[in-house]
Design an enzyme around this catalytic site. Structure first.
Site, PDB file in Angstrom:
ATOM      1  N   THR A 161      -0.956 -19.891   3.182  1.00 26.25           N
ATOM      2  CA  THR A 161      -2.417 -20.069   3.159  1.00 26.25           C
ATOM      3  C   THR A 161      -3.032 -19.706   1.801  1.00 26.25           C
ATOM      4  O   THR A 161      -4.199 -20.020   1.543  1.00 26.25           O
ATOM      5  CB  THR A 161      -3.087 -19.177   4.214  1.00 26.25           C
ATOM      6  OG1 THR A 161      -2.826 -17.812   3.856  1.00 26.25           O
ATOM      7  CG2 THR A 161      -2.554 -19.439   5.603  1.00 26.25           C
ATOM      8  N   ASP A 180       1.399  -6.544 -17.475  1.00 25.63           N
ATOM      9  CA  ASP A 180       1.494  -6.221 -16.048  1.00 25.63           C
ATOM     10  C   ASP A 180       1.543  -4.704 -15.876  1.00 25.63           C
ATOM     11  O   ASP A 180       2.506  -4.051 -16.268  1.00 25.63           O
ATOM     12  CB  ASP A 180       2.755  -6.863 -15.453  1.00 25.63           C
ATOM     13  CG  ASP A 180       2.798  -6.690 -13.948  1.00 25.63           C
ATOM     14  OD1 ASP A 180       2.873  -5.531 -13.479  1.00 25.63           O
ATOM     15  OD2 ASP A 180       2.727  -7.695 -13.228  1.00 25.63           O
ATOM     16  N   ASP A 233       4.576  -3.270 -13.832  1.00 23.60           N
ATOM     17  CA  ASP A 233       5.829  -3.306 -14.601  1.00 23.60           C
ATOM     18  C   ASP A 233       5.844  -2.219 -15.666  1.00 23.60           C
ATOM     19  O   ASP A 233       6.858  -1.549 -15.879  1.00 23.60           O
ATOM     20  CB  ASP A 233       5.995  -4.671 -15.286  1.00 23.60           C
ATOM     21  CG  ASP A 233       6.468  -5.745 -14.325  1.00 23.60           C
ATOM     22  OD1 ASP A 233       6.884  -5.405 -13.197  1.00 23.60           O
ATOM     23  OD2 ASP A 233       6.411  -6.934 -14.705  1.00 23.60           O
ATOM     24  N   ARG A 285      -0.224 -12.209  -1.500  1.00 26.08           N
ATOM     25  CA  ARG A 285      -0.793 -13.522  -1.180  1.00 26.08           C
ATOM     26  C   ARG A 285       0.103 -14.204  -0.155  1.00 26.08           C
ATOM     27  O   ARG A 285       1.328 -14.270  -0.348  1.00 26.08           O
ATOM     28  CB  ARG A 285      -0.824 -14.333  -2.469  1.00 26.08           C
ATOM     29  CG  ARG A 285      -1.609 -15.616  -2.371  1.00 26.08           C
ATOM     30  CD  ARG A 285      -1.550 -16.318  -3.704  1.00 26.08           C
ATOM     31  NE  ARG A 285      -2.391 -15.625  -4.666  1.00 26.08           N
ATOM     32  CZ  ARG A 285      -3.580 -16.070  -5.067  1.00 26.08           C
ATOM     33  NH1 ARG A 285      -4.045 -17.211  -4.596  1.00 26.08           N
ATOM     34  NH2 ARG A 285      -4.290 -15.422  -5.947  1.00 26.08           N
TER      35      ARG A 285
HETATM   36  N1  URA Z   1      -2.437  -7.498 -12.948  1.00 21.19           N
HETATM   37  C1  URA Z   1      -1.874  -6.924 -14.036  1.00 21.19           C
HETATM   38  O1  URA Z   1      -1.091  -5.982 -13.914  1.00 21.19           O
HETATM   39  N2  URA Z   1      -2.233  -7.392 -15.250  1.00 21.19           N
HETATM   40  C2  URA Z   1      -3.101  -8.406 -15.429  1.00 21.19           C
HETATM   41  O2  URA Z   1      -3.393  -8.779 -16.580  1.00 21.19           O
HETATM   42  C3  URA Z   1      -3.669  -9.007 -14.287  1.00 21.19           C
HETATM   43  C4  URA Z   1      -3.321  -8.535 -13.048  1.00 21.19           C
END
Ligand code: URA
Length: 206
Positions: free
Chosen positions: A106, A197, A200, A102
């Protein structure tokens, strides 16, 4: 847009391992890899076949060969977790990579990395495991469309209704394949119930 939520007991098994917060990195990676085969099987049902002739040990017979016209594109970095299924199942598939972030000023998505093979008239499979707001997948689809692909299939592990709506509105011409349509996004744009995530958990970062 065609939306396919795959239905298979192995999908439910491996997705539950991915969702469990106590799953270790190795098991998480292996389970994402296994799920990628189920997604790849569903996403490749439309591939065109060439008629060929082969010799069995007994006779000459007609047979088939999948055409070499497919490209898989990983959206960095979580998309790397779905490479195995498409790499191992699709004959002579080429690979591309798109890094989307992102823009701080902007708030619009932009790419920080792009390395793509020839996409003209190809079957393109975009690997983006977590469809949250849909911003980065939509950006990746727009990037791919500039090169006139034959068709686009997006492979996701989990899709939120918000992301599905955005893709439906902006890209009605693609097929979206997911292992699960989850409930919603939370206030931090994480999918709920989700799996946390994906990047991760795949790469052991926190
Ligand atoms: N990206 C991720 O890795 N997990 C989410 O819950 C949303 C976006």
């Amino acid at each position: 847009m065609e939306l396919i939520e795959i239905s298979h007991p192995l999908k439910d098994h491996y997705l539950s391992i991915l969702r469990n917060k106590d799953t270790d990195f190795d098991t998480f990676r292996i389970s994402a890899s296994k799920l990628s085969y189920l997604l790849a099987v569903e996403a490749t049902k439309h591939l065109s076949l060439k008629n060929i002739e082969i010799q069995t040990p007994l006779v000459t017979t007609s047979a088939y060969e999948v055409e070499n016209n497919s490209v898989a594109i990983s959206v960095l970095r979580a998309g790397l977790g779905l490479v195995d299924g498409v790499k191992d199942l699709i004959p002579n598939v080429s690979f591309g990579y798109i890094g989307v972030q992102r823009n701080e000023e902007t708030a619009e998505p932009e790419n920080y990395y792009e390395k793509l093979p020839e996409l003209n008239d190809k079957n393109v499979f975009i690997l983006e495991p977590m469809l949250a707001t849909g911003g980065s997948l939509s950006f990746a689809i727009e990037t791919v469309k500039k090169y006139n692909p034959k068709n686009i299939h997006a492979l996701t592990v989990i899709a939120a209704p918000e992301g599905i709506e955005l893709i439906k509105e902006k890209h009605p011409d693609i097929t979206l394949i997911t292992a699960s349509i989850d409930e919603k996004l939370n206030e931090n744009w994480y999918i709920v119930p989700g799996l946390g995530d994906m990047g991760d958990r795949l790469f052991g970062t926190t």
